[in-house]
Design a protein around this motif. Sequence first.
Motif, PDB file in Angstrom:
ATOM      1  N   GLU A   1      36.702  47.153  28.691  1.00 52.00           N
ATOM      2  CA  GLU A   1      36.107  48.191  29.525  1.00 52.00           C
ATOM      3  C   GLU A   1      36.450  49.579  28.986  1.00 52.00           C
ATOM      4  N   ARG A   2      37.693  49.728  28.560  1.00 53.02           N
ATOM      5  CA  ARG A   2      38.090  51.033  28.036  1.00 53.02           C
ATOM      6  C   ARG A   2      37.412  51.310  26.699  1.00 53.02           C
TER       7      ARG A   2
ATOM      8  N   THR B   1      32.580  49.778  33.314  1.00 50.70           N
ATOM      9  CA  THR B   1      33.322  48.886  34.183  1.00 50.70           C
ATOM     10  C   THR B   1      32.592  47.554  34.230  1.00 50.70           C
ATOM     11  N   ILE B   2      33.300  46.474  33.911  1.00 52.51           N
ATOM     12  CA  ILE B   2      32.654  45.174  33.826  1.00 52.51           C
ATOM     13  C   ILE B   2      32.802  44.397  35.124  1.00 52.51           C
ATOM     14  N   ASP B   3      33.961  44.503  35.715  1.00 51.26           N
ATOM     15  CA  ASP B   3      34.301  43.572  36.776  1.00 51.26           C
ATOM     16  C   ASP B   3      34.819  44.326  38.001  1.00 51.26           C
ATOM     17  N   VAL B   4      34.798  43.648  39.137  1.00 50.07           N
ATOM     18  CA  VAL B   4      35.349  44.227  40.353  1.00 50.07           C
ATOM     19  C   VAL B   4      36.865  44.373  40.195  1.00 50.07           C
TER      20      VAL B   4
ATOM     21  N   GLN C   1      34.480  50.167  25.700  1.00 55.42           N
ATOM     22  CA  GLN C   1      33.054  50.413  25.855  1.00 55.42           C
ATOM     23  C   GLN C   1      32.755  51.507  26.874  1.00 55.42           C
TER      24      GLN C   1
ATOM     25  N   LEU D   1      41.199  52.874  36.458  1.00 54.19           N
ATOM     26  CA  LEU D   1      40.554  51.800  37.192  1.00 54.19           C
ATOM     27  C   LEU D   1      40.044  50.695  36.280  1.00 54.19           C
ATOM     28  N   ASP D   2      39.742  51.042  35.029  1.00 52.21           N
ATOM     29  CA  ASP D   2      39.235  50.030  34.119  1.00 52.21           C
ATOM     30  C   ASP D   2      40.387  49.259  33.515  1.00 52.21           C
ATOM     31  N   GLY D   3      40.620  48.081  34.054  1.00 55.01           N
ATOM     32  CA  GLY D   3      41.823  47.339  33.703  1.00 55.01           C
ATOM     33  C   GLY D   3      41.747  46.582  32.398  1.00 55.01           C
ATOM     34  N   LEU D   4      40.551  46.320  31.907  1.00 57.22           N
ATOM     35  CA  LEU D   4      40.436  45.477  30.731  1.00 57.22           C
ATOM     36  C   LEU D   4      40.209  46.321  29.480  1.00 57.22           C
TER      37      LEU D   4
END
Lengths: 306, 637
Positions: free
Chosen positions: B67-68, B73-76, B70, B61-64
């Motif tokens: 995000e992976r 999840t940063i964003d929707v 850290q 789910l963590d696309g960026l």
Amino acid sequence: MNSLKLSYLRQLEAESMAIMREVAADFKNPVMLYSVGKDSSVMVRIAQKAFHPGRIPFPLMHVDTGYKFPEMYAFRDAFCDKIAATLIVERNEEKIASGCHPLADGVDKCCAHLKTGALLSALRKHGFDAAIGGARREEEKSRAKERVFSLRDAFGQWDPKNQRPELWDLYNTRLSEGETMRVFPLSNWTEKDIWEYIRLEEIPIVPIYFAQEREVIVRDGILIPLYDGAQASGGKPAKGDKIRKIVCRFRSLGCIPCTGAIASTATTLEDIIAEVRKATKSERENRIIDLTSDSSMEQKKKEGYF
Amino acid sequence: MSTSEKSLLRFVTTGSVDDGKSTLIGRLLFETKSIYEDQYAAIEKTSKKKGLKDVELAYLLDGLAAEREQGITIDVAYRYFETAKRKFIIADSPGHVQYTKNMVTGASKADCAVILIDARNGVLTQSKRHGFLISLLQIPHLIVAVNKMDLVDYSRDVFERIVRDYQEFSQKLDIHNILCIPVSALKGDNVVTPSKKMAWYEGPTLLTTLESINVTADRNLVDFRFPVQYVMRPNSDFRGFSGTVASGTITPGEEVAVLPSGRTTRVKSIVTYDGDLQEAFAGQAVVLTLADEVDVSRGDMIVRTKNLPQMAARLEAILCWMDDQPLNLAKSYILKHTTRNVRAYVKKIIYRIDVDTLHRQAAEAFALNDIGRVDIQLSLPIFFDPYKINAGCGRFILIDPDTNRTVGAGMIRDAARHLEDYVSDPQHIKAPEQKSPHTVWRELNIGRAERERLNAHRAVVLWFTGLSGSGKSTIAMALERKLFDLGCRTALLDGDLLRHGLCSDLKFSAADRQENIRRAGETAKLFFEHGHIVLCAFISPFREDRDRVRSLFPDGCFAEVFVKCDIEECKRRDPNGLYRKAAGGLIPGFTGIDSPYEEPDAPELICDTQMFSLNRCVEEIETHLQEAGILRRIKTP
């Protein structure tokens, strides 16, 4: 229709039409990126609907690498002729002439020159302030985080950590000096939706989406089609390659050297839809562009890939 | 059921990673066969690289990359899956980072919200916070998934205590349909298949619930509102107005009014690519044609004459602040509501809401993620319904004109009702008072379209704005001569001309300037309707006044030409010696000296008279007229 309810596909269609009209209303010089594939075909149909009874108020632009399948070029010219769309073809002639190739230069570098580089210089050349693309959030996980109206800086770069919040159907279309917008009206569509819509609307697509027997090279488990001609030199067999005849089709279309076929007997839209429903692998499985690392698409997008 | 008939449910999920949200979404995707092998292989590779024993589903789910790296999840993110009954779009909103901004973004399009609660922790502050935001956004359905039931021995007591706690809290909220489901995302209990371990629970599973929520009942099918998005004029025979029906329904033949002009007519047809419709309803993207030729532009709203929205330039709204730069009460923002943009000031913050305690606090400003009730002043009135009654016409975004960032999201409660503000600041709000109410607007004896055919060019208004001495009149005069010689019907209006006669009663106060520009605009309108190319050269220093003139004309028939020149250069030129007089204090309120000039935001044309010659400026405008199809049938000799 009397139930005052829209089906899922009609809801998606209405959303996409509204996005395109917003582009036409708010930008001075928009363009639609036309890549000849199934998503582009759907996008063009929705544009026809959005601006009916008028013509599509922006040109279509194909950023050509020279490595596309011959069937794609033939389809592109016939299709754009038939719907009387204005087609612009742009290529990085310098790099194409110098023989830039994924096998020689590496996939990343080749894409950077022939796709990203060509796209960015074409946008600059024509002064386009908005480019409509057919990317979908479902395709790839960094796309899942991208806005429908996605801002690019003066170098065409995406800053994923600095995106504008996007609320309801109120899109912020404003640009500062030098910035451009990429707009993705198909953001919420899935591969299945695209095929269902193509069937529902009887939309023409490139014939190589359908299965037939083809000569392919099997390389690392990917079926690479064999094509003649200098442009397709990646499809030429190298030492140790085995040439086999396999009934197969293309699930997504890219450049010949980087696009694998999948073994398939689907010869009708019904077959394809049934196959997509059962698929255990994503549609970009056969696209070498995404496989180099877990974040290769995000990296390319940061550099300006659409 | 074929896909083309399936319905769609958009839902937002919220809760932190620790609540098992990623596992729950992973479970839904996995059990509906929506995860592909190669996608799974990619996250397997990443998990191994990180030295993890199990595959971390959150990576899916963590696309960026950030995000992976850290692990947050940063964003929707948006996910898609379908069952035999329905298609689903999940807006996956992170629970702890910038929760308000992300929650509001993710929930803005949702029909339903799923809040996760860890059964071991019970109802925490965070779960309340999410519930509050969902209530503010008026999402009609809320599912509370009490997760990790496997870790509390599938205890009925634990579940029922959490349900009681949440119900007690939700009394304060405005949500009517709340359903609690005990689940174990990890083991799969009650997510897709009913749990054998929790025979005491007789309700539906999460997926069954999502499949059966009725969303069509939530739409407003009563109040017809059609914000005009784009005017369709493919040829001289067709003139239609495209847009998406925001709410309600309409059929051909019904009487409608166009706002703000108030002209009434009937719907002639509802045009689509797939043929004309007998009825259009909320959510459909269509083109309306009208029985009479009335001017309609983007930003106008077509409504039924007997069901009008509210009109106001002063609003009360719940505002959620989303930018790093705090809200500035002295700054004018751009407010986008339906297809209409207006300038807006936040006049005052009525209160800020502490989302943890739901207490109202006094506040001087809003910082990132603040939310509360505000009083907003607009430069022009908008047509709206309260968000609660008709969400599509009751919401807006605020954009900072300097950074162009989206800085706020608002939900309109009502027109503001503070008598003292109206009294102290009446000039701002009111349209000019109609002192001759018994006059009737009559359509012109000979309409503009007919005149344009005779003239062989279209009518247009070119509005030259800029400092005194920037070259407005010089360019306008040279251009008019050229157009006249080409056989165009032209009219030239400038400040001096009007002030000698029509406006000789006006001085240079802000109010008189406003009135001067209003009269200039109305005069231009008369010439325009008579088929002329009208060139107007006015300093017109205030954006609001220029925007008001612009709103008199159809889309594409008004072009703002910003004649750009440094104040220093203007002073040097000083063609009429006015700057010298102003500097000597002889002309109070002189633009550029002791009165501001507001540059246009998005003029159709910019003529920089310091950089380019007069000829070049004139040619550029001529090219614009040609490209815009104004001079289409005239050949340049």
